[in-house]
Design an enzyme around this catalytic site. Structure first.
Site, PDB file in Angstrom:
ATOM      1  N   VAL A 143       1.220  -0.956  -0.329  1.00 48.70           N
ATOM      2  CA  VAL A 143      -0.055  -0.106  -0.012  1.00 48.70           C
ATOM      3  C   VAL A 143       0.776   1.000  -0.127  1.00 48.70           C
ATOM      4  CG1 VAL A 143      -2.114   1.309   1.010  1.00 48.70           C
ATOM      5  CG2 VAL A 143      -2.111  -1.110   1.337  1.00 48.70           C
ATOM      6  N   ASN A 167       1.827   5.111  -0.645  1.00 50.28           N
ATOM      7  CA  ASN A 167       1.043   6.341   0.155  1.00 50.28           C
ATOM      8  C   ASN A 167       2.299   7.776  -0.394  1.00 50.28           C
ATOM      9  OD1 ASN A 167       1.847   8.650   2.404  1.00 50.28           O
ATOM     10  ND2 ASN A 167       0.307   7.750   2.612  1.00 50.28           N
ATOM     11  N   VAL A 168       1.524   8.654  -1.017  1.00 44.75           N
ATOM     12  CA  VAL A 168       2.971   9.782  -1.253  1.00 44.75           C
ATOM     13  C   VAL A 168       3.757  10.211  -1.124  1.00 44.75           C
ATOM     14  CG1 VAL A 168       1.229  11.478  -0.859  1.00 44.75           C
ATOM     15  CG2 VAL A 168       2.357  11.780  -2.902  1.00 44.75           C
ATOM     16  N   ALA A 169       3.230  10.364   0.685  1.00 45.66           N
ATOM     17  CA  ALA A 169       4.710  10.094   1.632  1.00 45.66           C
ATOM     18  C   ALA A 169       5.879   8.579   1.377  1.00 45.66           C
ATOM     19  CB  ALA A 169       4.168  10.943   2.945  1.00 45.66           C
ATOM     20  N   GLU A 186       4.555  -7.924   2.789  1.00 47.23           N
ATOM     21  CA  GLU A 186       4.833  -8.759   3.796  1.00 47.23           C
ATOM     22  C   GLU A 186       3.914  -8.044   5.357  1.00 47.23           C
ATOM     23  OE1 GLU A 186       7.969  -9.081   0.741  1.00 47.23           O
ATOM     24  OE2 GLU A 186       6.620  -7.507   1.690  1.00 47.23           O
TER      25      GLU A 186
END
Length: 130
Positions: free
Chosen positions: A40, A42-44, A52
């Site tokens: 997943v 994230n822009v950061a 995992e």
């Protein structure tokens, strides 16, 4: 269904709008349950989650604390390997002889162990002077 099949299926749910690199992982806990995770982003970037780590979190949330086997898959030229941080996370919950199956979406598979992925693991024994 095999762990690779479970990892392949969850891989499709990955949230990867920046890299486009989908990864799926499936863990069989010592109690027999199967837990899956996908990456997943994230822009950061540092705030993203590896597949995992997601599978480990699902296992722990279900009440299991021991990995019996793990499989990881991605669309890569060679079977995808866990990053260094995930190798440490796997070693926290699995013995060094736990089977790790690495795969790519073309069907190439490589089998190894947690111990082979992370020789010289940092573990709780290193935190004790007794």
């Amino acid at each position: 269904m095999s762990l690779i099949d479970d990892a392949r299926a969850v891989r499709e749910n990955a949230h990867v709008p920046y890299s486009g690199f989908k990864v799926g992982a499936a863990i069989r806990g010592a109690g027999g349950g199967v837990y899956v995770g996908c990456n997943v982003e994230n822009v950061a970037y540092p705030e993203g989650t590896c597949a995992e780590a997601g599978a480990i979190a699902a296992m722990v949330a279900a009440g299991e604390k021991e990995i019996a086997e793990i499989a990881v898959i991605a669309d890569s030229p060679v079977p995808v390997s866990p990053c260094g941080g995930c190798r440490q996370k796997l070693a926290e919950f699995g013995a060094e002889d736990v089977k790790v199956t690495l795969a790519n979406t073309d069907g190439t598979v490589q089998e190894t162990t947690i111990g082979a992925l992370l020789p010289g693991v940092f573990d709780a024994a290193q935190m004790s002077r007794t």
